[in-house]
Design a protein around this motif. Structure first.
Motif, PDB file in Angstrom:
ATOM      1  N   ASP A 307       0.839  -1.197   0.000  1.00  0.00           N
ATOM      2  CA  ASP A 307       0.000   0.000   0.000  1.00  0.00           C
ATOM      3  C   ASP A 307       0.875   1.248   0.000  1.00  0.00           C
ATOM      4  OD1 ASP A 307      -2.279  -1.573   0.131  1.00  0.00           O
ATOM      5  OD2 ASP A 307      -2.216  -1.648   2.322  1.00  0.00           O
ATOM      6  N   PRO A 308       0.377   2.343  -0.531  1.00  0.00           N
ATOM      7  CA  PRO A 308       1.154   3.593  -0.509  1.00  0.00           C
ATOM      8  C   PRO A 308       1.392   4.089   0.913  1.00  0.00           C
ATOM      9  CG  PRO A 308      -0.666   3.711  -2.090  1.00  0.00           C
ATOM     10  CD  PRO A 308      -0.886   2.480  -1.274  1.00  0.00           C
ATOM     11  N   ILE A 309       2.470   4.853   1.078  1.00  0.00           N
ATOM     12  CA  ILE A 309       2.728   5.539   2.337  1.00  0.00           C
ATOM     13  C   ILE A 309       1.685   6.646   2.485  1.00  0.00           C
ATOM     14  CG2 ILE A 309       4.355   6.976   3.600  1.00  0.00           C
ATOM     15  CD1 ILE A 309       5.302   4.129   3.466  1.00  0.00           C
ATOM     16  N   THR A 310       0.986   6.662   3.612  1.00  0.00           N
ATOM     17  CA  THR A 310      -0.088   7.633   3.807  1.00  0.00           C
ATOM     18  C   THR A 310       0.432   8.898   4.486  1.00  0.00           C
ATOM     19  OG1 THR A 310      -0.690   6.752   5.981  1.00  0.00           O
ATOM     20  CG2 THR A 310      -1.712   5.726   4.049  1.00  0.00           C
ATOM     21  N   ASP A 311      -0.351   9.962   4.375  1.00  0.00           N
ATOM     22  CA  ASP A 311       0.021  11.211   5.029  1.00  0.00           C
ATOM     23  C   ASP A 311       0.073  11.045   6.544  1.00  0.00           C
ATOM     24  OD1 ASP A 311       0.226  12.398   2.605  1.00  0.00           O
ATOM     25  OD2 ASP A 311      -1.474  13.764   2.831  1.00  0.00           O
ATOM     26  N   SER A 312      -0.838  10.245   7.084  1.00  0.00           N
ATOM     27  CA  SER A 312      -0.816  10.047   8.540  1.00  0.00           C
ATOM     28  C   SER A 312       0.462   9.341   8.980  1.00  0.00           C
ATOM     29  CB  SER A 312      -2.047   9.241   8.973  1.00  0.00           C
ATOM     30  OG  SER A 312      -2.034   7.943   8.382  1.00  0.00           O
ATOM     31  N   GLN A 313       0.990   8.477   8.142  1.00  0.00           N
ATOM     32  CA  GLN A 313       2.244   7.823   8.472  1.00  0.00           C
ATOM     33  C   GLN A 313       3.432   8.779   8.332  1.00  0.00           C
ATOM     34  OE1 GLN A 313       1.745   4.609   5.682  1.00  0.00           O
ATOM     35  NE2 GLN A 313       1.121   3.156   7.280  1.00  0.00           N
ATOM     36  N   ARG A 328       7.882   1.163   1.975  1.00  0.00           N
ATOM     37  CA  ARG A 328       7.203  -0.051   2.399  1.00  0.00           C
ATOM     38  C   ARG A 328       8.157  -1.230   2.293  1.00  0.00           C
ATOM     39  NH1 ARG A 328       2.370   0.163   5.187  1.00  0.00           N
ATOM     40  NH2 ARG A 328       1.040   1.794   4.292  1.00  0.00           N
ATOM     41  N   ASP A 504       1.292  11.478  -5.415  1.00  0.00           N
ATOM     42  CA  ASP A 504       0.955  11.513  -3.993  1.00  0.00           C
ATOM     43  C   ASP A 504       0.960  10.120  -3.383  1.00  0.00           C
ATOM     44  OD1 ASP A 504       0.712  14.238  -3.963  1.00  0.00           O
ATOM     45  OD2 ASP A 504      -1.447  14.238  -4.382  1.00  0.00           O
ATOM     46  N   GLU A 505       0.452   9.137  -4.137  1.00  0.00           N
ATOM     47  CA  GLU A 505       0.385   7.767  -3.621  1.00  0.00           C
ATOM     48  C   GLU A 505       1.625   7.008  -4.069  1.00  0.00           C
ATOM     49  OE1 GLU A 505      -3.295   6.053  -4.841  1.00  0.00           O
ATOM     50  OE2 GLU A 505      -4.468   7.217  -3.410  1.00  0.00           O
ATOM     51  N   THR A 507       4.823   4.154  -2.825  1.00  0.00           N
ATOM     52  CA  THR A 507       5.274   3.161  -1.851  1.00  0.00           C
ATOM     53  C   THR A 507       6.635   3.521  -1.273  1.00  0.00           C
ATOM     54  OG1 THR A 507       6.183   1.861  -3.687  1.00  0.00           O
ATOM     55  CG2 THR A 507       3.977   1.287  -2.920  1.00  0.00           C
ATOM     56  N   TRP A 566       6.593   3.800  -7.073  1.00  0.00           N
ATOM     57  CA  TRP A 566       5.249   3.267  -6.947  1.00  0.00           C
ATOM     58  C   TRP A 566       5.093   2.089  -7.900  1.00  0.00           C
ATOM     59  CZ3 TRP A 566       6.580   7.383  -9.879  1.00  0.00           C
ATOM     60  CH2 TRP A 566       6.097   7.470 -11.176  1.00  0.00           C
TER      61      TRP A 566
END
Length: 771
Positions: A307-313, A328, A504-505, A507, A566
């Motif tokens: 999964d992509p690295i999220t902003d919250s992460q 990831r 933006d999305e 990995t 990605w």
């Protein structure tokens, strides 16, 4: 004809190594020529209309004379104008030629660098590799230059000179065509072909269908920038088929079957092609990579899916970080993949792997897979924090977003207790106490290894694992979280770079605020460049080029950089934007790793590093010779002024501590394992046969009239670090480097024997029979 080692060394190691090699080494030689050519142009789609459609590798370079519209006003243009790299390279070649004026092999190579390097750098150049039907030489490698007029004629002449020299020194193996190495010129093109010259690009009719009509090539290259200054295309299916042919040609069905299992387990059958482009993006530089590996991906090809690295992460990275990386990587998925691959490749080894894991669990008292590997998350972060130890890489913090923080904490505490017990036992023998220490900072518990210089520290805090080289790094991570001062997402420079990367999305994502780190890294780069430039006047150069300008001259062109990666159903992608090629050397890691260098430095650093390596080996050899001479003197003092008549006696009788002093670093020889367990006779015999130094029979110390001019020991020329000189020891105890011809003359006048005769005497020496 038998050639002495000294003569071979003076002629250069290259021809010595390749002479008499079989057909497989000719394949290696083809790739060495590829390396020689493209190191010259270290850094579109030129001449693709001359490349056959079945090429499995294509490299196209647009040429520095016409880098396209993007070059004008770019950061690279400004940087190129501010450096003196071309002058430094030309002067380096001059120094090498003057130092080796008697050696035609060296002057041939420098001439090739001047001619091929100039043509490859300035003119459109392409290189390609294609498979053939000849089982003895299944590959054909071609380099094409667009070189007209005098430039083309000079290039053709230099290449023909190389071909004549190589053909003279490398015997052609059976089955290899007579034209396996050839040069041609026509229509403003020059070609160098290694292998069958069935499609060298000069005859369009002979080439037939070309690469630009290949649907796979067009589809793969379209995923990057097809108009890049540099474009690389790899038909991985074709290269894998070459490996298939190699195993099939061996005629061993078991080996071939094993290769097929490995190919399947690694998922290589789903790897089709790859392309890379490099070129301008506004005034900056951009690199794009695409790996054609369609989903579903299996084996190791699927490990990096995620999964992509999220902003919250990304909030784990502080806003002040001048360098960061997020990616990831699932250790549990990797273990599953390895377990499956082992079962497919070697089913008998699968139980052994499980037994090894069970034994590790029993020894550590931790279920490593369930509690540690599965407890770690797949999202990893690394960043440098100037608030901890400054902006350098010593302040790097590694972070993992945990799946099960409590299980990981218990596992690490148990492993730490085991490490403390083991280190405590070892340290007690030396009167030391080495262990992990536990400390607290507000609500954070830190575990630090109590040793000098570095103190690796870990802590689990608010669901994440933090690891640093110093407790200050982990402590600062806690301070940032408690203060709530914002993450990298609020960093305006990061926002700009991320927007330009247009993904933006992702990995994986990295960011470097080069304007914030360059001033601290630049002194190290200047020192590296001076290591290269400083050698030139020492060895005959007329000037000392300034490879790097004052920092203020390039500071306006330094901007933040970033990279993303990605994947989708078609394959893997990567995109990077930097102010100019090699700009990452201005990042924080440049201050930590002085050995790394960008291609822009390679041409001048290699001669300097070679000289430094030779000097270091010479100093080591001098030290060894001095110890041997000292051992001889101590022996003579204890034996009525009689020097030892056998080179092994000083070690045999305890006047030397280690057999290693008998060997020079350049010899490549090693003391055999178990040497200490050998008998005295076996030890002495080995030393006589393998010593890098030769002892000269001497009269009593009191009978030597000119001790400072009497040689008592010399270094074997074939084991010397310097091609032209060797280390000699004198009867007054001093040692020095002496030209080989001078040492030969002195030794002949002193003993009436040649160095070869004295070396043979030592190897064949028989100690007197004990009564």
């Amino acid at each position: 004809m038998i050639v002495s080692p000294v003569t071979e060394r003076r002629a250069g190691r290259f021809l010595y190594l390749i002479r008499g090699y079989d057909i497989m080494n000719k394949h290696l030689f083809a790739f060495l020529v590829l390396t020689l050519v493209f190191v010259s142009c270290a850094v579109a789609q030129p001449l693709v209309e001359r490349v056959p459609t079945d090429a499995v590798l294509y490299v196209g370079w647009r040429g520095a004379d016409d880098l396209g519209d993007g070059y004008a006003g770019s950061n690279l243009e400004a940087l190129r104008a501010a450096t003196e790299l071309p002058e430094a390279l030309a002067q380096t070649l001059d120094v090498i030629e003057r130092a080796n004026a008697h050696n035609p092999d060296v002057t041939m190579v420098t001439g090739l660098v001047r001619t091929i390097g100039e043509a490859s750098w300035r003119q459109p150049t392409a290189a390609y590799l294609r498979l053939t039907q000849n089982p003895d030489m299944p590959v054909c490698f071609v380099v094409l230059w667009q070189a007209e007029g005098e430039v083309g004629a000079g290039l053709e002449a230099q290449l023909n000179q190389m071909v004549a020299r190589v053909s003279q020194n490398i015997p052609r193996a059976p089955g290899v065509p007579g034209s396996w190495l050839s040069v041609k010129r026509a229509d403003g093109l020059v070609s160098l072909t290694i292998g069958e010259a069935s499609a060298d690009g000069l005859d369009a009719a002979a080439v037939g269908a070309t690469l630009d009509s290949n649907a796979d090539f067009k589809r793969t290259v379209s995923r990057v920038d097809p108009q890049g200054v540099l474009v690389v295309y790899i038909d991985t299916r074709g290269l894998i088929s070459l490996v298939d042919l190699a195993f099939d040609a061996e005629g061993n069905p078991d080996d071939y079957e094993m290769w097929l299992r490995v190919r399947s387990a690694l998922g290589l059958e789903g790897l089709n092609a790859a392309a890379w482009s490099s070129g301008f993006d506004g005034k900056d530089w951009r690199d794009d990579l695409f790996i054609d590996a369609p989903a579903p991906r299996v084996g190791l090809m699927g490990v990096f899916d995620g999964d992509p690295i999220t902003d919250s992460q990304l909030e784990a990275v502080p806003a002040e970080a001048p360098w960061m990386m997020a990616a990831r990587f699932d250790l549990g998925a990797l273990l599953d993949t390895v377990r499956k691959a082992v079962n497919e490749i070697a089913p008998d080894a699968s139980p052994m792997m499980e037994d090894a894991l069970a034994q590790a669990n029993q020894m550590t008292g931790v279920n490593l897979e369930a509690d540690l590997i599965r407890g770690l998350g797949s999202a990893w972060f690394a960043y440098t924090d100037p608030g901890a130890t400054g902006s350098g890489m010593m302040g790097m913090c590694l972070v993992n977003e945990l799946n099960d923080p409590e299980k990981v904490r218990q596992a690490l505490v148990s492993l730490q207790a085991l490490a403390n017990a083991m280190m405590g036992q070892m340290g007690a023998e030396a009167g030391m106490r080495i262990r992990f220490l536990t400390s607290t900072d507000q609500d954070m518990t830190m575990h630090s290894l109590g040793v000098p210089l570095l103190s690796p520290t870990w802590s689990i805090y608010e669901g994440r694992l933090y690891v640093g080289l110093y407790p200050q790094v982990v402590m600062m991570a806690g301070d940032r979280i408690r203060a709530g001062r914002g993450s990298i997402l609020t960093n305006e420079k990061f926002q700009v770079v991320r927007a330009r990367l247009d993904r933006d999305e992702a990995t994986a994502i990295s960011f470097a605020d080069l304007p914030a780190t360059a001033e601290g890294s630049y002194p190290n780069l200047v020192m590296m460049s001076q290591l290269a430039a400083g050698f030139l006047p020492m060895f005959g150069g007329d000037t000392m080029p300034m490879l790097l300008p004052p920092f203020a001259r390039i500071e306006p062109y330094i901007e933040p950089m970033g990279q993303v990666a990605w994947s989708d159903d078609e394959g893997y992608y990567s995109r990077a934007i930097t102010p100019f090629p090699g700009a990452m050397m201005l990042g924080p890691q440049a201050g930590m790793d002085m050995t790394s260098s960008a291609p822009v430095m390679l041409g001048t650093l290699l001669p300097a590093l070679g000289s430094a390596r030779q000097a270091a080996r010479g100093a080591h050899s001098m030290s060894n010779a001095r110890q041997l001479v000292l051992g001889m003197f101590i022996y003579a003092t204890d034996h009525n002024d009689e020097f030892p008549h056998d080179i092994a006696l000083p070690l045999d009788m305890g006047y030397l501590d280690t057999p290693g002093v008998y060997l020079t670093p350049a010899s490549g020889k090693q003391v055999p394992p178990g040497f200490d367990a050998l008998s005295k006779e076996a030890k002495s015999s080995w030393l006589r046969q393998n010593a890098s130094y030769v002892l000269i029979p001497m009269p009593k110390m009191s009978e030597i009239r000119n001790p400072s001019g009497t040689i008592c020991l010399f270094e074997l020329p074939e084991d010397a670090a310097n091609f032209e000189a060797l280390v000699v020891g004198f009867a007054d105890g001093h040692t020095q480097a002496m030209p080989i011809w001078e040492a030969e003359a002195v030794i002949m006048e002193q003993t009436g024997k040649t160095m070869d005769e004295l070396a043979a005497r030592q190897r064949n020496y028989q100690p007197p029979t004990q009564p």
